[in-house]
Design a protein around this motif. Sequence first.
Motif, mmCIF file in Angstrom:
data_model
loop_
_atom_site.group_PDB
_atom_site.id
_atom_site.type_symbol
_atom_site.label_atom_id
_atom_site.label_comp_id
_atom_site.label_asym_id
_atom_site.label_seq_id
_atom_site.Cartn_x
_atom_site.Cartn_y
_atom_site.Cartn_z
ATOM 1 N N UNK A 49 -6.179 -1.734 11.901
ATOM 2 C CA UNK A 49 -6.289 -0.507 11.124
ATOM 3 C C UNK A 49 -4.956 0.214 11.208
ATOM 4 N N UNK A 50 -4.288 0.343 10.064
ATOM 5 C CA UNK A 50 -2.928 0.875 10.019
ATOM 6 C C UNK A 50 -2.926 2.210 9.294
ATOM 7 N N UNK A 51 -2.468 3.258 9.997
ATOM 8 C CA UNK A 51 -2.358 4.591 9.394
ATOM 9 C C UNK A 51 -1.091 4.647 8.544
ATOM 10 N N UNK A 52 -1.209 5.186 7.322
ATOM 11 C CA UNK A 52 -0.084 5.243 6.388
ATOM 12 C C UNK A 52 0.079 6.651 5.843
ATOM 13 N N UNK A 53 1.317 6.980 5.514
ATOM 14 C CA UNK A 53 1.630 8.251 4.862
ATOM 15 C C UNK A 53 2.546 7.932 3.686
ATOM 16 N N UNK A 54 2.180 8.405 2.495
ATOM 17 C CA UNK A 54 3.002 8.215 1.299
ATOM 18 C C UNK A 54 3.337 9.589 0.741
ATOM 19 N N UNK A 55 4.567 9.760 0.282
ATOM 20 C CA UNK A 55 4.951 11.041 -0.306
ATOM 21 C C UNK A 55 5.715 10.792 -1.603
ATOM 22 N N UNK A 56 5.603 11.753 -2.497
ATOM 23 C CA UNK A 56 6.289 11.663 -3.786
ATOM 24 C C UNK A 56 6.566 13.083 -4.270
#
Length: 71
Positions: A49-56
């Motif tokens: 289980x991999x925590x991800x953060x995406x921003x734009x």
Amino acid sequence: MNKVILMGRLTRDPEVRYSQSAEPIAIARYTLAVDRRGRRDNGEQTADFISCIASVSYTHLRAHETCADLV
């Protein structure tokens, strides 16, 4: 900068927030369930289980309906 491509399933809907800066930024947090290649001794498949953060930036976001379209 390193580049990683992960293929998996979302564990739940992404949590999207917007910054209050001069140029707003959309930030999405989500968790991916990525299957491991091998199986356990009893035949069960395992996953990480991999925590991800995406921003734009908001100017780029306007071309899409929501930040979830980018995820």
